[in-house]
Scaffold this motif. Sequence first.
Motif, PDB file in Angstrom:
ATOM      1  N   LEU A  15      25.584  43.350  46.006  1.00  0.00           N
ATOM      2  CA  LEU A  15      24.195  43.910  45.439  1.00  0.00           C
ATOM      3  C   LEU A  15      24.080  45.356  45.959  1.00  0.00           C
ATOM      4  CD1 LEU A  15      22.195  43.441  43.308  1.00  0.00           C
ATOM      5  CD2 LEU A  15      20.731  43.211  45.239  1.00  0.00           C
ATOM      6  N   TRP A  16      23.938  46.352  45.300  1.00  0.00           N
ATOM      7  CA  TRP A  16      23.929  47.876  45.597  1.00  0.00           C
ATOM      8  C   TRP A  16      22.226  47.610  45.974  1.00  0.00           C
ATOM      9  CZ3 TRP A  16      28.000  50.869  44.676  1.00  0.00           C
ATOM     10  CH2 TRP A  16      29.319  50.927  44.545  1.00  0.00           C
ATOM     11  N   SER A  17      23.015  48.845  46.830  1.00  0.00           N
ATOM     12  CA  SER A  17      20.935  48.851  47.550  1.00  0.00           C
ATOM     13  C   SER A  17      20.781  50.497  45.661  1.00  0.00           C
ATOM     14  CB  SER A  17      21.676  50.470  48.695  1.00  0.00           C
ATOM     15  OG  SER A  17      22.700  50.925  48.493  1.00  0.00           O
ATOM     16  N   PRO A  18      19.323  50.562  46.552  1.00  0.00           N
ATOM     17  CA  PRO A  18      18.326  51.027  45.270  1.00  0.00           C
ATOM     18  C   PRO A  18      19.121  52.747  45.008  1.00  0.00           C
ATOM     19  CG  PRO A  18      16.932  50.029  46.312  1.00  0.00           C
ATOM     20  CD  PRO A  18      18.367  49.773  46.611  1.00  0.00           C
ATOM     21  N   GLN A  61      18.676  40.860  49.244  1.00  0.00           N
ATOM     22  CA  GLN A  61      18.855  41.909  48.182  1.00  0.00           C
ATOM     23  C   GLN A  61      17.858  43.007  48.540  1.00  0.00           C
ATOM     24  OE1 GLN A  61      17.639  41.327  44.837  1.00  0.00           O
ATOM     25  NE2 GLN A  61      19.810  39.691  45.267  1.00  0.00           N
ATOM     26  N   PHE A  62      18.288  43.870  48.033  1.00  0.00           N
ATOM     27  CA  PHE A  62      17.745  45.197  49.207  1.00  0.00           C
ATOM     28  C   PHE A  62      16.160  45.559  48.379  1.00  0.00           C
ATOM     29  CE2 PHE A  62      21.884  46.649  49.450  1.00  0.00           C
ATOM     30  CZ  PHE A  62      21.351  47.218  50.781  1.00  0.00           C
ATOM     31  N   SER A  63      14.987  46.185  48.749  1.00  0.00           N
ATOM     32  CA  SER A  63      14.169  46.371  48.197  1.00  0.00           C
ATOM     33  C   SER A  63      14.042  47.405  47.671  1.00  0.00           C
ATOM     34  CB  SER A  63      12.868  47.106  49.579  1.00  0.00           C
ATOM     35  OG  SER A  63      13.804  47.135  50.507  1.00  0.00           O
ATOM     36  N   VAL A  69      15.282  44.446  53.190  1.00  0.00           N
ATOM     37  CA  VAL A  69      17.223  43.581  53.062  1.00  0.00           C
ATOM     38  C   VAL A  69      16.198  41.927  53.013  1.00  0.00           C
ATOM     39  CG1 VAL A  69      18.668  42.487  53.246  1.00  0.00           C
ATOM     40  CG2 VAL A  69      18.960  44.488  52.903  1.00  0.00           C
ATOM     41  N   ALA A  70      16.006  41.185  52.271  1.00  0.00           N
ATOM     42  CA  ALA A  70      15.625  39.737  52.356  1.00  0.00           C
ATOM     43  C   ALA A  70      16.484  39.422  52.713  1.00  0.00           C
ATOM     44  CB  ALA A  70      14.268  39.144  51.367  1.00  0.00           C
ATOM     45  N   TYR A  82      14.299  35.641  55.188  1.00  0.00           N
ATOM     46  CA  TYR A  82      13.881  36.055  56.558  1.00  0.00           C
ATOM     47  C   TYR A  82      13.956  37.702  55.385  1.00  0.00           C
ATOM     48  CZ  TYR A  82      14.734  32.539  59.747  1.00  0.00           C
ATOM     49  OH  TYR A  82      14.208  31.159  59.799  1.00  0.00           O
ATOM     50  N   VAL A  83      13.017  38.600  56.095  1.00  0.00           N
ATOM     51  CA  VAL A  83      13.765  40.182  55.946  1.00  0.00           C
ATOM     52  C   VAL A  83      13.711  41.233  57.119  1.00  0.00           C
ATOM     53  CG1 VAL A  83      11.687  42.342  55.104  1.00  0.00           C
ATOM     54  CG2 VAL A  83      11.388  40.155  53.805  1.00  0.00           C
ATOM     55  N   VAL A  84      15.245  41.508  57.195  1.00  0.00           N
ATOM     56  CA  VAL A  84      14.897  42.961  58.055  1.00  0.00           C
ATOM     57  C   VAL A  84      15.262  43.889  57.780  1.00  0.00           C
ATOM     58  CG1 VAL A  84      16.532  41.492  59.693  1.00  0.00           C
ATOM     59  CG2 VAL A  84      18.104  42.263  57.355  1.00  0.00           C
ATOM     60  N   PRO A  85      15.140  45.288  58.183  1.00  0.00           N
ATOM     61  CA  PRO A  85      14.827  46.518  57.658  1.00  0.00           C
ATOM     62  C   PRO A  85      16.264  47.053  57.761  1.00  0.00           C
ATOM     63  CG  PRO A  85      14.552  47.145  60.238  1.00  0.00           C
ATOM     64  CD  PRO A  85      13.777  44.335  59.560  1.00  0.00           C
ATOM     65  N   PHE A  86      16.325  48.614  57.044  1.00  0.00           N
ATOM     66  CA  PHE A  86      17.749  48.022  56.407  1.00  0.00           C
ATOM     67  C   PHE A  86      17.416  50.212  56.644  1.00  0.00           C
ATOM     68  CE2 PHE A  86      20.596  50.474  53.903  1.00  0.00           C
ATOM     69  CZ  PHE A  86      21.992  48.972  54.385  1.00  0.00           C
ATOM     70  N   PRO A  87      17.954  50.633  57.459  1.00  0.00           N
ATOM     71  CA  PRO A  87      19.756  50.112  57.672  1.00  0.00           C
ATOM     72  C   PRO A  87      18.903  49.264  59.235  1.00  0.00           C
ATOM     73  CG  PRO A  87      19.341  52.386  58.219  1.00  0.00           C
ATOM     74  CD  PRO A  87      18.898  52.128  57.390  1.00  0.00           C
ATOM     75  N   PRO A  88      20.201  48.214  59.590  1.00  0.00           N
ATOM     76  CA  PRO A  88      18.946  47.740  60.957  1.00  0.00           C
ATOM     77  C   PRO A  88      18.752  48.118  62.123  1.00  0.00           C
ATOM     78  CG  PRO A  88      21.454  46.980  60.304  1.00  0.00           C
ATOM     79  CD  PRO A  88      20.916  48.123  59.872  1.00  0.00           C
ATOM     80  N   SER A  89      17.842  47.060  62.790  1.00  0.00           N
ATOM     81  CA  SER A  89      17.128  47.568  63.493  1.00  0.00           C
ATOM     82  C   SER A  89      17.676  47.844  65.213  1.00  0.00           C
ATOM     83  CB  SER A  89      15.524  47.371  64.183  1.00  0.00           C
ATOM     84  OG  SER A  89      15.674  46.031  64.459  1.00  0.00           O
ATOM     85  N   PRO A  90      18.543  47.944  65.950  1.00  0.00           N
ATOM     86  CA  PRO A  90      18.653  48.066  67.248  1.00  0.00           C
ATOM     87  C   PRO A  90      18.784  46.753  68.261  1.00  0.00           C
ATOM     88  CG  PRO A  90      17.735  50.448  67.517  1.00  0.00           C
ATOM     89  CD  PRO A  90      17.489  49.802  66.161  1.00  0.00           C
TER      90      PRO A  90
END
Length: 191
Positions: A15-18, A61-63, A69-70, A82-90
């Motif tokens: 899936l593409w990012s916005p 899925q990008f927000s 990202v969900a 689950y949801v994580v930040p994008f780019p991923p957090s360290p």
Amino acid sequence: RCLSDWSSDVCSSDLWSPDGRYIIYAHVKPGAGSDLLAAPVDKQSNPFVVAQTPANEDQGQFSPDGHWVAYTSNESGVSEIYVVPFPPSPNGEKWLVSRGGGVQARWRRDGKELFYLSPDSQMMAVEVNTGPVFESGNPQKLFQTDIVDTGIRTGPTSWDIAPDGRFLIITSSSIDASLTVALNWRTGTAK
């Protein structure tokens, strides 16, 4: 489609990012589950991990703003959202959104709500706050779906949200429905 330019391994569910700069996909490791990766479209950088555990992470899925990202993971023994930040957090931040199981997450167009399917095919909704720290409310049942099981964990997505907010769901009644396709429609317009 598989991103064979970056890896010889099998991959799926892209899936593409916005902003069009990344493709998110499940990188399948035969016999070892799958991880969620993002590949920069410019090919100047290598794909990087978005979510990874010994279990399966997929259906990313990008927000709408591209900052979250969900995804689905069965790391708890049950498929959950689950949801994580994008780019991923360290430090590997992630938030559990579903309760009691969930697959195939979709963001509301304004990013203030997540929808997903429960194990008993209920359409679920969760209010979310995406800034500056992610927060989610309690999941609420919206309605029972008559969704066709296309292999919910690994198969194609069985539903989506139209731009006007309607839910588009593949159901057993939609299988018998007809579809009309108009080809060369521009040539038939009035001049």
